[in-house]
Design an enzyme around this catalytic site. Structure first.
Site, short mmCIF file in Angstrom:
data_model
loop_
_atom_site.label_atom_id
_atom_site.label_comp_id
_atom_site.label_asym_id
_atom_site.label_seq_id
_atom_site.Cartn_x
_atom_site.Cartn_y
_atom_site.Cartn_z
N LYS A 26 0.80 -1.08 0.06
CA LYS A 26 0.03 -0.03 -0.04
C LYS A 26 0.83 1.26 -0.03
O LYS A 26 0.52 2.30 -0.84
CB LYS A 26 -0.93 0.16 1.20
CG LYS A 26 -1.71 -1.07 1.35
CD LYS A 26 -2.77 -1.03 2.51
CE LYS A 26 -2.03 -1.13 3.88
NZ LYS A 26 -1.33 -2.26 4.11
N ARG A 80 -8.96 1.49 8.83
CA ARG A 80 -8.67 -0.24 9.17
C ARG A 80 -9.73 -0.91 9.93
O ARG A 80 -9.64 -2.04 10.09
CB ARG A 80 -7.46 -0.16 9.93
CG ARG A 80 -6.05 -0.35 9.13
CD ARG A 80 -5.10 -0.46 10.16
NE ARG A 80 -3.90 -1.12 9.81
CZ ARG A 80 -2.77 -0.72 9.24
NH1 ARG A 80 -2.85 0.65 9.18
NH2 ARG A 80 -1.61 -1.32 8.93
N ARG A 132 11.57 -6.02 4.48
CA ARG A 132 11.28 -4.56 4.59
C ARG A 132 12.21 -3.81 5.28
O ARG A 132 12.44 -4.12 6.34
CB ARG A 132 9.79 -4.35 5.00
CG ARG A 132 9.60 -2.63 5.07
CD ARG A 132 8.17 -2.58 5.11
NE ARG A 132 7.36 -2.79 6.08
CZ ARG A 132 6.03 -2.66 6.01
NH1 ARG A 132 5.26 -1.91 5.16
NH2 ARG A 132 5.25 -3.09 7.10
N ARG A 136 11.56 -2.71 10.97
CA ARG A 136 10.67 -1.88 11.89
C ARG A 136 10.40 -3.26 12.87
O ARG A 136 10.21 -4.06 12.75
CB ARG A 136 9.27 -1.66 11.28
CG ARG A 136 9.26 -0.40 10.51
CD ARG A 136 8.06 -0.18 9.75
NE ARG A 136 6.62 -0.74 10.46
CZ ARG A 136 5.51 -0.55 9.62
NH1 ARG A 136 5.46 0.33 8.38
NH2 ARG A 136 4.66 -0.71 10.01
N ARG A 192 -0.52 -9.24 13.18
CA ARG A 192 -0.98 -8.14 12.53
C ARG A 192 -1.97 -8.61 11.39
O ARG A 192 -3.13 -8.10 10.89
CB ARG A 192 -0.06 -7.28 11.66
CG ARG A 192 0.82 -6.58 12.87
CD ARG A 192 2.06 -5.90 12.15
NE ARG A 192 1.78 -4.87 11.44
CZ ARG A 192 2.65 -4.24 10.48
NH1 ARG A 192 3.83 -4.68 10.60
NH2 ARG A 192 2.57 -3.20 9.82
P1 ADP Z 1 2.30 -2.00 3.40
O1 ADP Z 1 2.25 -0.28 3.05
O2 ADP Z 1 1.12 -2.36 2.45
O3 ADP Z 1 2.34 -2.38 4.70
P2 ADP Z 1 5.05 -1.47 1.74
O4 ADP Z 1 4.44 -0.82 0.60
O5 ADP Z 1 5.61 -1.01 2.88
O6 ADP Z 1 3.49 -2.28 2.46
O7 ADP Z 1 5.45 -2.97 1.19
C1 ADP Z 1 5.89 -4.24 1.93
C2 ADP Z 1 7.24 -4.63 1.65
O8 ADP Z 1 7.04 -5.34 0.33
C3 ADP Z 1 8.50 -3.35 1.53
O9 ADP Z 1 9.59 -3.80 1.83
C4 ADP Z 1 8.21 -3.21 -0.08
O10 ADP Z 1 9.59 -2.56 -0.53
C5 ADP Z 1 7.86 -4.60 -0.56
N1 ADP Z 1 7.13 -4.38 -1.87
C6 ADP Z 1 6.07 -3.57 -2.00
N2 ADP Z 1 5.64 -3.75 -3.31
C7 ADP Z 1 6.12 -4.95 -3.65
C8 ADP Z 1 6.02 -5.71 -4.78
N3 ADP Z 1 4.98 -5.67 -5.81
N4 ADP Z 1 6.90 -6.90 -4.98
C9 ADP Z 1 7.90 -7.23 -4.13
N5 ADP Z 1 8.04 -6.48 -2.95
C10 ADP Z 1 7.07 -5.58 -2.86
P1 AMP Z 2 1.37 0.80 8.93
O1 AMP Z 2 2.52 1.66 8.90
O2 AMP Z 2 0.03 1.27 8.18
O3 AMP Z 2 1.78 -0.71 8.86
O4 AMP Z 2 0.76 1.15 10.40
C1 AMP Z 2 1.48 0.29 11.63
C2 AMP Z 2 0.76 0.10 12.88
O5 AMP Z 2 0.22 1.47 13.28
C3 AMP Z 2 -0.49 -0.59 12.72
O6 AMP Z 2 -0.22 -2.17 12.82
C4 AMP Z 2 -1.18 -0.31 13.79
O7 AMP Z 2 -0.87 -0.58 15.16
C5 AMP Z 2 -1.14 1.33 13.73
N1 AMP Z 2 -2.21 1.96 12.73
C6 AMP Z 2 -1.84 2.47 11.65
N2 AMP Z 2 -2.87 3.23 11.07
C7 AMP Z 2 -4.07 2.81 11.88
C8 AMP Z 2 -5.35 2.80 11.95
N3 AMP Z 2 -5.96 3.49 10.67
N4 AMP Z 2 -6.12 2.31 12.75
C9 AMP Z 2 -5.63 1.53 13.84
N5 AMP Z 2 -4.21 1.45 14.07
C10 AMP Z 2 -3.33 2.12 12.85
#
Ligand code: ADP
Ligand code: AMP
Length: 213
Positions: A13, A88, A127, A160, A171
């Site tokens: 995302k 969420r 990541r 992280r 999660r």
């Molecule tokens: P989210 O925001 O949904 O938690 P991220 O955008 O941070 O996810 O992506 C999660 C991990 O996967 C990151 O390390 C990112 O660089 C990697 N990633 C994102 N898109 C792809 C893809 N299409 N293929 C492989 N790895 C990806």
């Molecule tokens: P993210 O960076 O989107 O993966 O979010 C990291 C963490 O922040 C999540 O696992 C939740 O603990 C908290 N968080 C982020 N956005 C929300 C939301 N909309 N509602 C509740 N918790 C959130």
């Protein structure tokens, strides 16, 4: 244009939201990034949010909704935004809906980035996030030019705390129970678009561009 990114944690995302923000000239609003900035700065909100985030739980709606509504009321959001990590829960989506309705507005697209659970744990353990600007990479799929260093600002890249495998399982469970129902919620509103998130991130973005135009 007002866009919501849906999908499991690690679906991509954030990666896609940043590309959308750049191409369409709208702000990328990530509640996770807002919480992490608060944790870094030691604010009361950050201290409270960290208790939940470290366990892979959602931060309570009361806290989350307020920071999101404050953020989207800023002038830079006037022409739209891409929300990453919000809503969420169904109550969060309802509050957002009501706030938009009061302005005679609505969400244009909810983009669901679909990735099966099996791929997620591997994605998350690879990541790496910048301690300073929040840019994200993947050690195999989207590596930085220099290992451990952010391409954008030159600061350190870290795993992280909540990307450790045991927390990722929590999660994912929280996602299925509380967030996945949003797919039907936005489907019923006729704004849901689903893309395959398992392909290369550039291909995912091409599919999103085809939707957004
Ligand atoms: P989210 O925001 O949904 O938690 P991220 O955008 O941070 O996810 O992506 C999660 C991990 O996967 C990151 O390390 C990112 O660089 C990697 N990633 C994102 N898109 C792809 C893809 N299409 N293929 C492989 N790895 C990806
Ligand atoms: P993210 O960076 O989107 O993966 O979010 C990291 C963490 O922040 C999540 O696992 C939740 O603990 C908290 N968080 C982020 N956005 C929300 C939301 N909309 N509602 C509740 N918790 C959130």
């Amino acid at each position: 244009m007002k866009i919501i990114m849906l999908g499991a944690p690690g679906a991509g995302k954030g990666t896609q939201a940043k590309m959308i923000a750049e191409k369409y000239g709208i702000p990328h609003v990530s509640t996770g990034d807002i919480f992490r900035a608060n944790i870094k700065n030691g604010t009361a909100l950050g201290i409270e949010a960290k208790k939940y985030m470290d366990q892979g739980l959602l931060v309570p709606d009361e806290l989350t909704v307020k920071i999101l509504l404050d953020r989207v009321a800023q002038p830079d959001c006037a022409d739209g935004y891409v929300l990453d990590g919000f809503p969420r829960t169904i109550p969060q989506a309802q509050v957002l809906d009501e706030a938009l309705e009061e302005l005679g507005d609505a969400i244009d697209y909810a983009i669901n980035v679909e990735v099966p659970d099996e791929n997620i744990v591997k994605r998350m353990s690879g990541r790496r996030a910048c301690v300073s600007c929040g840019a994200t990479y993947h050690v195999e799929h989207i590596p930085p030019r220099e290992e451990g260093i952010c391409d954008k600002c030159g600061k350190e890249l870290i795993l992280r705390d909540d990307d450790k495998p045991e927390t990722v399982q929590n999660r994912l469970q929280v996602y299925h129970e509380q967030t996945q129902p949003l797919i039907d919620f936005y489907g019923a509103k006729g704004v849901l678009k689903t893309v395959d998130g398992t392909v290369d991130s550039k291909e995912v973005f091409a599919a999103i561009e085809a939707i957004l135009g």
